[in-house]
Scaffold this motif. Structure first.
Motif, mmCIF file in Angstrom:
data_model
loop_
_atom_site.group_PDB
_atom_site.id
_atom_site.type_symbol
_atom_site.label_atom_id
_atom_site.label_comp_id
_atom_site.label_asym_id
_atom_site.label_seq_id
_atom_site.Cartn_x
_atom_site.Cartn_y
_atom_site.Cartn_z
ATOM 1 N N GLU A 172 36.522 56.197 21.736
ATOM 2 C CA GLU A 172 35.430 56.243 22.388
ATOM 3 C C GLU A 172 34.430 55.100 22.327
ATOM 4 O O GLU A 172 34.181 54.637 23.191
ATOM 5 N N GLY A 173 34.476 54.522 21.045
ATOM 6 C CA GLY A 173 33.478 53.308 20.813
ATOM 7 C C GLY A 173 34.143 52.189 21.306
ATOM 8 O O GLY A 173 33.409 51.059 21.599
ATOM 9 N N GLU A 174 35.466 52.062 21.048
ATOM 10 C CA GLU A 174 36.234 50.945 21.793
ATOM 11 C C GLU A 174 36.629 50.781 22.861
ATOM 12 O O GLU A 174 36.907 49.640 23.441
ATOM 13 N N ALA A 175 36.612 51.792 23.814
ATOM 14 C CA ALA A 175 37.172 51.658 25.073
ATOM 15 C C ALA A 175 36.252 50.777 25.934
ATOM 16 O O ALA A 175 36.947 50.307 26.757
ATOM 17 N N PRO A 176 34.874 50.927 25.917
ATOM 18 C CA PRO A 176 34.232 50.305 26.566
ATOM 19 C C PRO A 176 34.683 48.579 26.571
ATOM 20 O O PRO A 176 34.578 47.899 27.735
ATOM 21 N N GLY A 177 34.841 48.196 25.484
ATOM 22 C CA GLY A 177 34.951 46.852 25.103
ATOM 23 C C GLY A 177 36.414 46.333 25.787
ATOM 24 O O GLY A 177 36.369 45.444 26.163
ATOM 25 N N TRP A 178 37.145 47.365 25.689
ATOM 26 C CA TRP A 178 38.498 47.027 26.104
ATOM 27 C C TRP A 178 38.468 47.038 27.553
ATOM 28 O O TRP A 178 39.026 46.274 28.140
ATOM 29 N N ILE A 179 37.861 47.913 28.284
ATOM 30 C CA ILE A 179 37.600 47.944 29.799
ATOM 31 C C ILE A 179 36.960 46.705 30.023
ATOM 32 O O ILE A 179 37.537 46.104 31.236
ATOM 33 N N ALA A 180 35.980 46.302 29.621
ATOM 34 C CA ALA A 180 35.379 45.008 29.970
ATOM 35 C C ALA A 180 35.937 43.778 29.932
ATOM 36 O O ALA A 180 36.088 42.851 30.653
ATOM 37 N N LYS A 181 36.859 43.818 28.737
ATOM 38 C CA LYS A 181 37.719 42.547 28.787
ATOM 39 C C LYS A 181 38.708 42.432 29.628
ATOM 40 O O LYS A 181 39.168 41.458 30.106
ATOM 41 N N TYR A 182 39.406 43.921 29.967
ATOM 42 C CA TYR A 182 40.424 43.954 31.011
ATOM 43 C C TYR A 182 39.739 43.514 32.241
ATOM 44 O O TYR A 182 40.570 42.503 33.103
ATOM 45 N N LYS A 183 38.734 43.825 32.596
ATOM 46 C CA LYS A 183 38.208 43.294 34.128
ATOM 47 C C LYS A 183 37.926 41.966 33.879
ATOM 48 O O LYS A 183 38.189 41.155 35.060
ATOM 49 N N GLU A 184 37.362 41.547 32.806
ATOM 50 C CA GLU A 184 37.217 39.936 32.834
ATOM 51 C C GLU A 184 38.280 39.212 33.034
ATOM 52 O O GLU A 184 38.498 38.134 33.561
ATOM 53 N N GLN A 185 39.515 39.521 32.296
ATOM 54 C CA GLN A 185 40.628 38.801 32.423
ATOM 55 C C GLN A 185 41.242 39.149 33.862
ATOM 56 O O GLN A 185 41.785 37.985 34.504
ATOM 57 N N LYS A 186 41.208 40.280 34.480
ATOM 58 C CA LYS A 186 41.598 40.416 35.876
ATOM 59 C C LYS A 186 40.905 39.596 36.870
ATOM 60 O O LYS A 186 41.294 38.772 37.869
ATOM 61 N N LYS A 187 39.522 39.364 36.641
ATOM 62 C CA LYS A 187 38.667 38.518 37.677
ATOM 63 C C LYS A 187 39.289 36.922 37.335
ATOM 64 O O LYS A 187 39.216 36.374 38.333
ATOM 65 N N LYS A 188 39.329 36.784 36.207
ATOM 66 C CA LYS A 188 39.899 35.332 36.012
ATOM 67 C C LYS A 188 41.124 35.010 36.486
ATOM 68 O O LYS A 188 41.352 34.139 37.173
ATOM 69 N N ARG A 189 42.066 36.073 36.489
ATOM 70 C CA ARG A 189 43.412 35.958 37.204
ATOM 71 C C ARG A 189 43.386 35.726 38.833
ATOM 72 O O ARG A 189 44.117 34.987 39.386
ATOM 73 N N ASP A 190 42.500 36.638 39.355
ATOM 74 C CA ASP A 190 42.074 36.542 40.760
ATOM 75 C C ASP A 190 41.765 35.195 41.065
ATOM 76 O O ASP A 190 41.908 34.791 42.192
ATOM 77 N N GLU A 191 40.671 34.764 40.512
ATOM 78 C CA GLU A 191 40.056 33.415 40.731
ATOM 79 C C GLU A 191 40.929 32.210 40.560
ATOM 80 O O GLU A 191 41.214 31.636 41.549
ATOM 81 N N GLU A 192 41.964 32.540 39.839
ATOM 82 C CA GLU A 192 43.056 31.421 39.745
ATOM 83 C C GLU A 192 43.954 31.427 40.802
ATOM 84 O O GLU A 192 44.518 30.787 41.170
ATOM 85 N N ALA A 193 44.392 32.741 41.091
ATOM 86 C CA ALA A 193 44.973 33.080 42.194
ATOM 87 C C ALA A 193 44.509 32.457 43.704
ATOM 88 O O ALA A 193 45.547 31.893 44.504
ATOM 89 N N THR A 194 43.299 32.493 43.734
ATOM 90 C CA THR A 194 42.637 32.346 45.025
ATOM 91 C C THR A 194 42.123 30.759 45.204
ATOM 92 O O THR A 194 41.746 30.257 46.474
ATOM 93 N N PHE A 195 42.328 29.715 44.115
ATOM 94 C CA PHE A 195 41.740 28.600 44.133
ATOM 95 C C PHE A 195 42.874 27.873 44.944
ATOM 96 O O PHE A 195 44.102 27.662 44.561
#
Length: 466
Positions: A172-195
């Protein structure tokens, strides 16, 4: 030391009632510990082998005063009941046993059982108000209640639900951090793919002028930096915790626990002599008991009746009846069994009682003393705070479940009548009055326990039973 002197004589009702008395004395009245620390220590005691309430009483003295006060507190806590049980074992070995106790004693025991329900209910109420802070905490406590009241005979259940409770709140305590990190990495991959690099080369003059104009902005006056006020940290409630040994010493105690366990397992398989057999057998039993006092009786039956024939079934039942009316830990039953296991040696029967008493308590105290400095050093880590939230929630659930289990405890006040304690309106009334006296009128628990014994004796006189 002085605070422990009465406890060996008033701690009726089993481990759950003991926990309630310790909570009232050391948290509510003495304020030696916070509710959070007390519950953490209780949770650890339930997760380790040995007598949970005795480990907790030993722990409080150990972390407040050091090793010697801890040992003295344990002796004061447990020795009165141990001496009585050893003496009864000696007497039974000399004159024989009967599995029935006088009716007057049964009345007193049932009245004290009613008082113990009130003690546990009051402790559960206090901890629920302090520690049930969100939906996850309440859900874990409820799950613990459901499992414990339906699977009371499963020895490994309590350590398992402790582990699962800690795992749930860790996730419960760690999941929000894991989700935020996953979203950040996904956003970065999406930006690299559309550049597209061609977009940079194909920029127009208008875009260049526009970007240059945007870059040249009038200089704004710089305001004076505002002073950031950092809130003062909240004072800790557990500043007076004392340790006289290090984590290395704790690790040595844990290693010693396992070395003695292996040695006991080996020695008990060889019939060297009776003192060694008694000491090794009871150490082995004490090291594998999870679940505390309620589990020790059936496990001892296997080792001292079924496997070794040190006691007859009738003698064992006699001891079981007596330990239920005695104050102090249920593990004192070992002194009774040890005395009978060494009965052929006259007055040295008490040597058998002492060896069994030491053997069954030693492993639980060793492992708890070994874990304590490690717990103390790491308990403030954020990850452990998340885990302890789950452990504490389960521990509260255990106390709530204890109210039900004590309420449903089977009693017999006549040869043809067996029922639960809750089916007797008189004992229910004793429980309600005892709860009101302690929770509302703030009467000291030992006065309520004494009054309960008097009520039981008066009930026997009024009923006129033989």
């Amino acid at each position: 030391m002085v605070n422990y002197l009465p406890l060996g004589y008033i701690t009726f009702g089993g481990p759950q009632a003991h926990i309630a008395l310790l909570l009232d004395l050391f948290v509510t009245k003495k304020k030696w510990l916070s509710e959070e620390m007390f519950t953490e220590l209780y949770a650890i005691s339930n997760a380790l082998p040995g007598p949970a309430s005795t480990q907790l009483a030993f722990t409080v003295a150990l972390i407040r005063g050091g090793v010697i006060p801890g040992i003295l507190a344990f002796i004061v806590w447990s020795i009165p009941g141990g001496i009585v049980m050893g003496a009864v074992g000696y007497g039974v070995g000399q004159i024989g046993a009967t599995s029935e106790l006088p009716t007057s004693v049964l009345y007193i025991e049932r009245s004290l059982a009613a008082v113990s329900i009130a003690l546990v209910a009051q402790a559960a109420k206090q901890l629920v108000g302090k520690l049930m802070v969100d939906k996850i905490s309440c859900t874990l406590a409820a799950i613990a209640v459901v499992l414990v009241i339906n699977f009371t005979s499963t020895a490994w259940l309590i350590p398992l639900i402790m582990f699962c409770g800690g795992l749930v709140t860790y996730l419960e305590g760690e999941a929000p951090g894991w989700i935020a990190k996953y979203k950040e990495q996904k956003k970065k991959r999406d930006e690299e793919a559309t550049f597209r690099p061609a977009d940079v080369v194909a920029g127009s003059t208008e875009n260049l002028v526009s970007s240059t104009a945007d870059a040249i902005q009038p200089i704004q006056p710089v305001s004076a930096p505002q002073k950031v006020v950092t809130p003062a940290p909240e004072p800790k409630q557990d500043l007076h915790i004392y340790f006289s040994y290090s984590m290395k010493a704790g690790a040595v105690l844990i290693v010693l626990f396992f070395i003695l366990l292996i040695l006991a397992a080996v020695l008990r398989s060889y019939d060297i002599n009776q003192p060694i057999n008694i000491l090794s057998t009871f150490y082995f039993v004490g090291a594998i008991i999870f679940g505390g006092g309620p589990v020790v009786v059936p496990l001892l039956y296997q080792y001292v009746v079924s496997s070794t024939n040190w006691l007859t079934p009738t003698e064992f039942l006699m001891g079981f009846a007596i330990i239920n009316i005695m104050p102090g830990p249920n593990f004192n039953f070992a002194a009774f069994c040890g005395a009978l296991a060494f009965r052929q040696n006259g007055w040295t029967t008490f040597v058998g009682a002492f060896l069994a008493w030491v053997g069954i308590f030693l492993p639980g105290l060793l492992i708890k003393a070994g874990v304590l400095p490690i717990w103390r050093h790491y308990r403030d880590l954020p990850v452990l705070k998340k885990i302890f939230k789950g452990l504490n929630s389960v521990a509260v659930g255990l106390l709530v479940a204890a109210v039900y289990l004590l309420w449903m405890k089977a009693i017999a006040l006549s040869s043809n009548k067996v029922a639960s304690l809750g089916e007797y309106s008189g004992w229910t009334g004793v429980m309600v009055v005892a709860f009101l006296a302690m929770d509302t009128w703030k009467i000291q628990p030992w006065w309520v326990v004494g009054a309960g014994a008097i009520v039981g004796a008066l009930s026997w006189v009024i009923d006129g039973r033989p």
